[in-house]
Design a protein around this motif. Structure first.
Motif, PDB file in Angstrom:
ATOM      1  N   HIS A 183       0.575  -1.316   0.385  1.00 30.53           N
ATOM      2  CA  HIS A 183      -0.071  -0.091   0.251  1.00 30.53           C
ATOM      3  C   HIS A 183       1.025   1.019   0.338  1.00 30.53           C
ATOM      4  CE1 HIS A 183      -4.409  -1.503   0.485  1.00 30.53           C
ATOM      5  NE2 HIS A 183      -3.752  -2.097   1.330  1.00 30.53           N
ATOM      6  N   GLU A 184       1.951   1.323   0.736  1.00 32.82           N
ATOM      7  CA  GLU A 184       2.490   2.233   1.057  1.00 32.82           C
ATOM      8  C   GLU A 184       3.436   2.599  -0.518  1.00 32.82           C
ATOM      9  OE1 GLU A 184       4.586   1.409   5.470  1.00 32.82           O
ATOM     10  OE2 GLU A 184       6.118   1.527   3.725  1.00 32.82           O
TER      11      GLU A 184
ATOM     12  N   ARG B 213       0.991   4.137  -2.957  1.00 29.10           N
ATOM     13  CA  ARG B 213       0.136   5.372  -2.655  1.00 29.10           C
ATOM     14  C   ARG B 213       1.450   6.078  -2.796  1.00 29.10           C
ATOM     15  NH1 ARG B 213      -4.407   5.722   0.428  1.00 29.10           N
ATOM     16  NH2 ARG B 213      -5.569   3.570   0.101  1.00 29.10           N
TER      17      ARG B 213
ATOM     18  N   GLU C 193      -6.091   4.011  -4.886  1.00 23.95           N
ATOM     19  CA  GLU C 193      -6.274   2.462  -4.528  1.00 23.95           C
ATOM     20  C   GLU C 193      -8.320   2.339  -5.253  1.00 23.95           C
ATOM     21  OE1 GLU C 193      -6.469   1.630  -0.266  1.00 23.95           O
ATOM     22  OE2 GLU C 193      -7.532  -0.471  -0.774  1.00 23.95           O
TER      23      GLU C 193
ATOM     24  N   GLN D  42     -11.427  -0.104  -5.744  1.00 28.16           N
ATOM     25  CA  GLN D  42     -11.820  -1.237  -5.416  1.00 28.16           C
ATOM     26  C   GLN D  42     -12.908  -1.932  -6.885  1.00 28.16           C
ATOM     27  OE1 GLN D  42     -12.203   0.687  -3.357  1.00 28.16           O
ATOM     28  NE2 GLN D  42     -10.714   0.160  -1.633  1.00 28.16           N
TER      29      GLN D  42
ATOM     30  N   TYR E   7      -3.850   0.995  -8.315  1.00 27.94           N
ATOM     31  CA  TYR E   7      -3.613  -0.591  -7.383  1.00 27.94           C
ATOM     32  C   TYR E   7      -5.052  -0.619  -6.366  1.00 27.94           C
ATOM     33  CZ  TYR E   7      -3.245   1.042  -2.881  1.00 27.94           C
ATOM     34  OH  TYR E   7      -2.954   1.402  -1.414  1.00 27.94           O
ATOM     35  N   CYS E   8      -4.672  -1.944  -6.050  1.00 29.82           N
ATOM     36  CA  CYS E   8      -5.351  -2.677  -5.015  1.00 29.82           C
ATOM     37  C   CYS E   8      -5.066  -3.939  -4.498  1.00 29.82           C
ATOM     38  CB  CYS E   8      -7.020  -3.429  -5.970  1.00 29.82           C
ATOM     39  SG  CYS E   8      -6.569  -5.247  -6.251  1.00 29.82           S
ATOM     40  N   VAL E   9      -5.147  -4.411  -3.420  1.00 31.74           N
ATOM     41  CA  VAL E   9      -5.038  -6.169  -2.750  1.00 31.74           C
ATOM     42  C   VAL E   9      -6.132  -6.502  -2.326  1.00 31.74           C
ATOM     43  CG1 VAL E   9      -3.079  -7.071  -1.207  1.00 31.74           C
ATOM     44  CG2 VAL E   9      -2.700  -4.510  -1.997  1.00 31.74           C
TER      45      VAL E   9
ATOM     46  N   THR F  85      -2.419  -8.675  -5.347  1.00 36.60           N
ATOM     47  CA  THR F  85      -1.469  -7.631  -5.737  1.00 36.60           C
ATOM     48  C   THR F  85      -2.002  -6.482  -6.937  1.00 36.60           C
ATOM     49  OG1 THR F  85      -0.381  -7.420  -3.581  1.00 36.60           O
ATOM     50  CG2 THR F  85      -0.127  -5.428  -4.725  1.00 36.60           C
TER      51      THR F  85
END
Ligand code: 4AD
Ligand code: MG
Length: 432
Positions: free
Chosen positions: A142-143, A146, A152, A154, A200-202, A223
């Motif tokens: 995430h860091e 970002r 982020e 969804q 992005y997403c996780v 990810t």
């Protein structure tokens, strides 16, 4: 209890004086004069010694304490080189919070039984260490994104149709209709890319693959990233930087956990420092033929054994690019310089860990997309929205997907991807 509780690791840092800690009994042994309890909390272990003469009234209860009973205790902490973590508390007060039955985890259990008792095995030092590293890895992902200006985004989990491979989708009964669990966020991400450019997403992805291997889960954390105006090299730059960022964070934050797992961190260090090689599929085949005596017919995807043999000569991840177009997912564009190959890559991990990441530029040529889909036996109507996405100001773009558990497996040096997640789902493991 008279004092504020601190964690065991804080108590150890304090090193002397009066402390109050609480947790679960990790080991216990004793005589009729002394009881030794090793206490665990989420942070660490500490040996605690109780002398019978201080606890005459409570002795019967103390003597009965079993592994995993929860207790609060306080006393003097001091260094003791013989104790498991180098410190010991001479206890002067104890309060039993929750009793424990005989704990059904011991070192004689096989993998299968540990899997059945995962809800308890998760308390082990091994799982505790892995889950801490997992938390660092996901935080770092995430860091990383970002910090690079990604949003982020969804996408839906329940979807009407595919992207990767139809036969490996889980069906969901959706009122009186049939829907599927997503294998990737990608087709939705491409739509959102036209709005946000860098996303992005996780998130969980699902694959009904009938593979009983050490790197397949049916539910895994994917990810993924999608980025506007990107080309293959740009995508690989992001992937490489992302992995290096995660490794750096884990090596900084999780020294203790890596030690508990007996991970040889020297094996990770080259990946921090060296550039990851980029080779084409053709070059990989040539290497396999000349150096490993393995003949892969041109056009076949690399199998696990071939990836492993290829990676034996590398200590960092390697990008393999330009796979044969025909074996690839429909959205991977052909290379204008050689239309038999696609502008895509896989990132393979060292130490027998196989494919970590799959990524590509995206085809925006609607006629080409239709041709590829037809060749794969897909119904074009299912993809009309996808053609629509690329009908209004199409641009070059691309993205990739990382198997987060596969990264954790490699970083932790695990034998099986099942241990990279709290409660794994595989073809044969559905509970707990
Ligand atoms: O290579 P894959 O299938 O690529 C995609 O899904 C793309 N749509 C991603 C994208 O471009 N946004 O899957 C990506 C990665 C693989 O490289 C692998 O690491 C992981 O997902 N993966 C699995 N991990 C655990 N268990 C499984 N069954 C997995 N299948 C794929
Ligand atoms: Mg792949």
């Amino acid at each position: 209890m008279t004092q504020n509780f601190i964690s065991i690791s804080e108590a150890i840092k304090k090193a002397k004086g009066h402390v109050a800690v609480r947790g679960w009994i990790y080991r216990e042994r004793g005589s009729n004069k002394m009881k030794f309890l090793v206490l665990r909390d989420s942070s660490d272990l500490i040996q605690c010694v109780l002398a019978r003469d201080k606890f005459e009234k409570q002795w019967e209860d103390i003597d009965k304490l079993q592994i995993e009973a929860s207790v609060e205790l306080e006393g003097e902490i001091k260094e003791d080189k013989r104790a498991p973590t180098g410190f010991e508390i001479a206890v002067d007060k104890i309060n039993v919070v929750g009793l424990s039955d005989s704990f059904p985890i011991n070192k004689d259990l096989n993998e299968e039984l540990l899997g059945d008792r995962r809800h308890l095995w998760i308390r082990s030092r091994k799982m505790n260490a892995i889950l801490k590293i997992r938390s660092t890895v996901i935080g770092a992902l995430h860091e990383y994104f970002r910090s690079k200006g990604f949003y982020e985004f969804q996408s839906p989990i329940i979807i009407p149709g595919g992207a990767e491979e139809g036969p490996t989708m889980f069906e969901v009964k959706y009122f009186d209709k049939k829907m599927y669990l997503c294998q990737t966020w990608q087709l939705y991400a491409e739509a959102a890319m036209y709005s946000l450019e860098k996303i992005y997403c996780v998130a969980p992805s699902f694959r009904a693959e009938k593979s009983k291997t050490s790197r397949h889960l049916t539910e895994y954390w994917h990810t993924e990233m999608e980025v506007a105006w990107a080309n293959l090299n740009g995508l690989m730059n992001y992937a490489e930087e992302m992995i290096k960022y995660v490794l750096k964070k884990v090596l900084e934050k999780n020294k203790t956990e890596l030690e508990i797992l007996e991970r040889d961190v020297k094996k990770l260090e080259p990946s921090l420092k060296k550039k990851f090689p980029r080779v084409t599929y053709d070059e990989a085949l040539k290497f396999l033929k000349e150096k490993k005596k393995m003949n892969v017919p041109w056009g076949k995807d690399l199998r696990t054994i071939e990836e492993e043999k290829f990676m034996e000569s590398h200590e960092t991840p390697v990008f393999v690019t330009h796979y044969p177009k025909e074996t690839m997912a429909f959205y991977k564009p052909k290379d204008p310089k050689n239309p038999k190959v696609a502008r895509c890559f896989d990132c393979l991990a060292p130490e027998g860990n196989g494919e970590l990441i799959g990524g590509s530029e995206r085809d925006t040529d609607i006629e080409e997309l239709k041709k590829s889909l037809k060749a794969k036996g897909e119904k074009l109507e299912d993809y009309s929205y996808y053609f629509d996405i690329h009908s209004y100001g199409a641009i070059p773009h691309g993205g990739f997907g990382l198997g987060t558990e596969r990264l954790i497996k490699w970083v932790c040096g695990l034998d099986n991807v099942k241990d990279a997640i709290g409660f794994p789902r595989t073809m044969t493991r559905m509970s707990p």
